[in-house]
Design a protein around this motif. Structure first.
Motif, PDB file in Angstrom:
ATOM      1  N   PHE A 291     -30.838  70.787  11.294  1.00 11.46           N
ATOM      2  CA  PHE A 291     -29.376  70.795  11.206  1.00 11.46           C
ATOM      3  C   PHE A 291     -28.876  69.505  10.568  1.00 11.46           C
ATOM      4  O   PHE A 291     -27.982  69.533   9.707  1.00 11.46           O
ATOM      5  CB  PHE A 291     -28.748  70.960  12.593  1.00 11.46           C
ATOM      6  N   ALA A 292     -29.450  68.369  10.970  1.00 12.41           N
ATOM      7  CA  ALA A 292     -28.988  67.076  10.458  1.00 12.41           C
ATOM      8  C   ALA A 292     -29.106  67.001   8.944  1.00 12.41           C
ATOM      9  O   ALA A 292     -28.176  66.556   8.254  1.00 12.41           O
ATOM     10  CB  ALA A 292     -29.779  65.942  11.114  1.00 12.41           C
ATOM     11  N   ILE A 293     -30.241  67.442   8.394  1.00  9.62           N
ATOM     12  CA  ILE A 293     -30.379  67.342   6.942  1.00  9.62           C
ATOM     13  C   ILE A 293     -29.549  68.415   6.231  1.00  9.62           C
ATOM     14  O   ILE A 293     -29.028  68.178   5.136  1.00  9.62           O
ATOM     15  CB  ILE A 293     -31.855  67.378   6.483  1.00  9.62           C
ATOM     16  N   GLN A 294     -29.365  69.586   6.859  1.00 12.88           N
ATOM     17  CA  GLN A 294     -28.515  70.607   6.253  1.00 12.88           C
ATOM     18  C   GLN A 294     -27.057  70.149   6.244  1.00 12.88           C
ATOM     19  O   GLN A 294     -26.333  70.353   5.264  1.00 12.88           O
ATOM     20  CB  GLN A 294     -28.695  71.928   7.001  1.00 12.88           C
ATOM     21  N   TYR A 295     -26.640  69.511   7.318  1.00 13.74           N
ATOM     22  CA  TYR A 295     -25.290  68.944   7.394  1.00 13.74           C
ATOM     23  C   TYR A 295     -25.121  67.843   6.352  1.00 13.74           C
ATOM     24  O   TYR A 295     -24.099  67.762   5.661  1.00 13.74           O
ATOM     25  CB  TYR A 295     -25.074  68.414   8.810  1.00 13.74           C
ATOM     26  N   GLY A 296     -26.154  67.004   6.212  1.00 15.83           N
ATOM     27  CA  GLY A 296     -26.112  65.938   5.214  1.00 15.83           C
ATOM     28  C   GLY A 296     -26.075  66.471   3.797  1.00 15.83           C
ATOM     29  O   GLY A 296     -25.326  65.973   2.943  1.00 15.83           O
ATOM     30  N   LEU A 297     -26.897  67.488   3.510  1.00 13.34           N
ATOM     31  CA  LEU A 297     -26.904  68.088   2.174  1.00 13.34           C
ATOM     32  C   LEU A 297     -25.548  68.713   1.846  1.00 13.34           C
ATOM     33  O   LEU A 297     -25.052  68.581   0.720  1.00 13.34           O
ATOM     34  CB  LEU A 297     -28.004  69.150   2.084  1.00 13.34           C
ATOM     35  N   ALA A 298     -24.949  69.382   2.817  1.00 12.65           N
ATOM     36  CA  ALA A 298     -23.633  69.985   2.585  1.00 12.65           C
ATOM     37  C   ALA A 298     -22.604  68.910   2.248  1.00 12.65           C
ATOM     38  O   ALA A 298     -21.735  69.115   1.393  1.00 12.65           O
ATOM     39  CB  ALA A 298     -23.199  70.774   3.815  1.00 12.65           C
TER      40      ALA A 298
ATOM     41  N   ILE B 158     -32.399  79.377  13.402  1.00 11.36           N
ATOM     42  CA  ILE B 158     -31.652  78.174  13.754  1.00 11.36           C
ATOM     43  C   ILE B 158     -30.778  77.711  12.599  1.00 11.36           C
ATOM     44  O   ILE B 158     -29.807  76.961  12.791  1.00 11.36           O
ATOM     45  CB  ILE B 158     -32.621  77.058  14.212  1.00 11.36           C
ATOM     46  N   GLY B 159     -31.063  78.155  11.377  1.00 10.36           N
ATOM     47  CA  GLY B 159     -30.214  77.838  10.241  1.00 10.36           C
ATOM     48  C   GLY B 159     -28.800  78.369  10.387  1.00 10.36           C
ATOM     49  O   GLY B 159     -27.885  77.923   9.690  1.00 10.36           O
ATOM     50  N   GLU B 160     -28.600  79.328  11.320  1.00  9.83           N
ATOM     51  CA  GLU B 160     -27.249  79.844  11.545  1.00  9.83           C
ATOM     52  C   GLU B 160     -26.334  78.805  12.169  1.00  9.83           C
ATOM     53  O   GLU B 160     -25.114  78.913  12.056  1.00  9.83           O
ATOM     54  CB  GLU B 160     -27.299  81.097  12.418  1.00  9.83           C
ATOM     55  N   ALA B 161     -26.889  77.789  12.830  1.00 10.68           N
ATOM     56  CA  ALA B 161     -26.036  76.739  13.399  1.00 10.68           C
ATOM     57  C   ALA B 161     -25.336  75.979  12.280  1.00 10.68           C
ATOM     58  O   ALA B 161     -24.116  75.786  12.311  1.00 10.68           O
ATOM     59  CB  ALA B 161     -26.871  75.799  14.260  1.00 10.68           C
ATOM     60  N   ALA B 162     -26.100  75.545  11.278  1.00 12.12           N
ATOM     61  CA  ALA B 162     -25.492  74.834  10.148  1.00 12.12           C
ATOM     62  C   ALA B 162     -24.594  75.763   9.340  1.00 12.12           C
ATOM     63  O   ALA B 162     -23.531  75.349   8.863  1.00 12.12           O
ATOM     64  CB  ALA B 162     -26.578  74.241   9.254  1.00 12.12           C
ATOM     65  N   ALA B 163     -25.017  77.026   9.179  1.00  6.67           N
ATOM     66  CA  ALA B 163     -24.197  77.990   8.438  1.00  6.67           C
ATOM     67  C   ALA B 163     -22.841  78.174   9.111  1.00  6.67           C
ATOM     68  O   ALA B 163     -21.795  78.166   8.454  1.00  6.67           O
ATOM     69  CB  ALA B 163     -24.930  79.323   8.324  1.00  6.67           C
TER      70      ALA B 163
ATOM     71  N   THR C 127     -24.929  83.492  -6.983  1.00  3.16           N
ATOM     72  CA  THR C 127     -25.805  82.329  -6.919  1.00  3.16           C
ATOM     73  C   THR C 127     -26.074  81.987  -5.463  1.00  3.16           C
ATOM     74  O   THR C 127     -25.149  81.975  -4.639  1.00  3.16           O
ATOM     75  CB  THR C 127     -25.172  81.113  -7.618  1.00  3.16           C
ATOM     76  N   PHE C 128     -27.338  81.699  -5.159  1.00  2.04           N
ATOM     77  CA  PHE C 128     -27.737  81.310  -3.810  1.00  2.04           C
ATOM     78  C   PHE C 128     -28.319  79.900  -3.872  1.00  2.04           C
ATOM     79  O   PHE C 128     -29.259  79.639  -4.622  1.00  2.04           O
ATOM     80  CB  PHE C 128     -28.777  82.284  -3.247  1.00  2.04           C
ATOM     81  N   LEU C 129     -27.753  79.001  -3.091  1.00  5.64           N
ATOM     82  CA  LEU C 129     -28.215  77.615  -3.039  1.00  5.64           C
ATOM     83  C   LEU C 129     -28.722  77.326  -1.632  1.00  5.64           C
ATOM     84  O   LEU C 129     -27.948  77.378  -0.671  1.00  5.64           O
ATOM     85  CB  LEU C 129     -27.078  76.655  -3.400  1.00  5.64           C
ATOM     86  N   GLU C 130     -30.014  77.036  -1.527  1.00 10.40           N
ATOM     87  CA  GLU C 130     -30.617  76.778  -0.223  1.00 10.40           C
ATOM     88  C   GLU C 130     -30.419  75.330   0.193  1.00 10.40           C
ATOM     89  O   GLU C 130     -30.679  74.405  -0.579  1.00 10.40           O
ATOM     90  CB  GLU C 130     -32.109  77.107  -0.253  1.00 10.40           C
ATOM     91  N   LEU C 131     -29.963  75.137   1.424  1.00  8.72           N
ATOM     92  CA  LEU C 131     -29.847  73.816   2.018  1.00  8.72           C
ATOM     93  C   LEU C 131     -30.937  73.684   3.070  1.00  8.72           C
ATOM     94  O   LEU C 131     -30.852  74.282   4.156  1.00  8.72           O
ATOM     95  CB  LEU C 131     -28.466  73.600   2.636  1.00  8.72           C
ATOM     96  N   GLY C 132     -31.975  72.945   2.717  1.00  8.12           N
ATOM     97  CA  GLY C 132     -33.115  72.786   3.610  1.00  8.12           C
ATOM     98  C   GLY C 132     -34.165  71.924   2.956  1.00  8.12           C
ATOM     99  O   GLY C 132     -33.986  71.447   1.829  1.00  8.12           O
ATOM    100  N   PRO C 133     -35.299  71.713   3.639  1.00 12.17           N
ATOM    101  CA  PRO C 133     -36.323  70.780   3.153  1.00 12.17           C
ATOM    102  C   PRO C 133     -37.091  71.246   1.930  1.00 12.17           C
ATOM    103  O   PRO C 133     -37.757  70.445   1.280  1.00 12.17           O
ATOM    104  CB  PRO C 133     -37.278  70.649   4.349  1.00 12.17           C
ATOM    105  N   ALA C 134     -37.044  72.538   1.632  1.00 10.51           N
ATOM    106  CA  ALA C 134     -37.830  73.074   0.510  1.00 10.51           C
ATOM    107  C   ALA C 134     -37.236  74.419   0.113  1.00 10.51           C
ATOM    108  O   ALA C 134     -36.215  74.845   0.653  1.00 10.51           O
ATOM    109  CB  ALA C 134     -39.299  73.222   0.914  1.00 10.51           C
ATOM    110  N   ALA C 135     -37.909  75.099  -0.826  1.00 11.20           N
ATOM    111  CA  ALA C 135     -37.442  76.415  -1.282  1.00 11.20           C
ATOM    112  C   ALA C 135     -38.016  77.507  -0.391  1.00 11.20           C
ATOM    113  O   ALA C 135     -38.620  78.473  -0.850  1.00 11.20           O
ATOM    114  CB  ALA C 135     -37.840  76.635  -2.731  1.00 11.20           C
TER     115      ALA C 135
END
Length: 401
Positions: free
Chosen positions: A125-132, A150-155, A321-329
């Motif tokens: 969540f922390a890095i997804q929040y940071g990337l956003a 768990i990605g639904e928390a950041a979403a 377009t889909f942009l992934e927010l996370g550590p990798a693809a």
């Protein structure tokens, strides 16, 4: 070069047909310009495209399994916007969890606890929040969001459905539910459609579907010994079909969680949530949802993840377009295969990669977004020119009309 890129970004009109070059040196830039002029655009550092008038952007958020000890380290150390976002989340998380997620993200490989679920989930969540936060600084915001487990928390947070304090509380409890379960679980990824996997599962009830990721991508979970026996037998019977046990110690999205439901509901009696501002496309129900309350939080934990349905819902909402927010693809494959099966032509991008620096990967994604027509906040990316740059005049075709 920085002045040149800033001048081109801020002093020139951006037309329908576009090109972006990624270069670390003047030599690389000159070489790429020659190739672009010659029409050799199939180069990794040359991005070309056409502005899309009906473009819609969907942010996707990966779940557990995508983490690694060095994720987003470049950004955390060298990008003020990213670091401030992580620190803001940590300020909410530390008091309720008893440890600092920023400190966990900065551990070296030998001391990292990133695969400990109590760390994994809030770290993601922390890095997804940071990337956003960085993407927002760049002028990039989503039209809709889809999260995997768990990605639904950041979403939900990005959609306006969860507060930062609500997300911190949810994440401080979600991971430690494993301590209430009383048995060791396991999970495995399989390269088959969900119906084919269901037909192969033993009828003893100890294994079940944990995630429907996309066409030909399914995850199972359940009892530790039963799952590893299944994986071993599957490999013997289907040597050419992908299967891999995941690095987890809990059977997420399985009947194991039922033993912790009462505890979870007591601990999460209240979650600070609101109706989202943009579509939050649920991978629990496969449709837009407006609540992230205790009931939904439990379903997010217990029910199978239907990421394929979430992407299908995004396509129905017009996502191009889909942009992934996370550590990798991590979600790129399931997203592409789901779109392909639906007959949709989409672009799938990622913010970070384990194979390249954080800044290079984000620059590549920003270039892709630019050529598709996204209006980037160029001063945040290139800075303002420090001096006047004489740019060449536009070339005109010398033909009568």
């Amino acid at each position: 070069m920085s002045d040149l890129s800033a001048a081109l970004a801020t002093k020139r009109s951006h037309l329908m047909y576009r090109a972006a070059i990624l270069a670390r040196s003047e030599k690389e830039l000159r070489s790429a310009l020659r190739k672009l002029a010659a029409g050799a655009t199939d180069q990794p550092n040359i991005v070309t495209g056409q502005r899309q008038g009906n473009r819609k952007l969907c942010f996707t958020f990966a779940g557990q399994g995508s983490q690694w000890w060095g994720m987003a380290r470049d950004l955390l150390l060298h990008n003020a916007t990213f670091r401030s976002a992580v620190e803001a989340f940590d300020a909410e998380f530390h008091p309720v969890a008893g440890f600092s997620i920023k400190e966990e993200l900065l551990r070296d490989k030998d001391s990292s606890r990133i695969d400990d679920t109590t760390v994994t989930q809030p770290a993601l969540f922390a890095i997804q929040y940071g990337l956003a936060a960085v993407w927002r600084d760049f002028g990039v915001t989503p039209d809709m969001v889809v999260g995997h487990s768990i990605g639904e928390a950041a979403a939900s947070y990005l959609a306006g459905g969860l507060s930062l304090s609500g997300a911190a509380r949810f994440l401080s409890k979600r991971g430690i539910i494993r301590d209430q379960l009383g048995k060791k679980g396991a999970m495995a990824a399989i390269g088959l459609n969900v119906r084919d996997v269901e037909a192969l599962l033993p009828d003893h009830g100890k294994l079940g579907i944990a995630a429907i990721n996309g066409p030909g991508s399914t995850t199972i979970s359940g009892d530790h010994d039963a799952l590893h026996d299944f994986v071993e037998e599957f490999q013997m019977m289907n040597p050419d079909t992908f299967i891999r046990a995941l690095t987890v110690d809990t059977a997420w999205h399985s009947y194991h969680l039922d033993a912790g439901e009462d505890w979870f509901r007591r601990e999460m009696a209240t979650i600070d949530w609101s109706v989202p501002d943009i579509p939050f496309l649920s991978t629990v129900t496969g449709r837009p949802e407006t609540r992230f309350d205790t009931d939904y939080g439990w379903l997010n934990l217990r029910r199978p993840v239907n990421f394929q349905s979430g992407i299908e819902a995004a396509l129905l909402h017009g996502a191009t377009t889909f942009l992934e927010l996370g550590p990798a693809a991590t979600l790129a494959g399931p997203t592409r295969s789901t779109a392909l099966e639906a007959g949709a032509n989409v672009s799938v991008l990622n913010s970070l990669s384990r194979k390249a620096s954080d800044f290079e990967t984000m620059a590549q994604a920003a270039a892709e977004l630019f050529v598709q027509g996204v209006d980037l906040n160029w001063p945040a990316i290139t800075g303002q020119p420090s001096r006047h740059i004489d740019l060449p005049a536009n070339a005109w075709q010398s033909e009568p009309f």
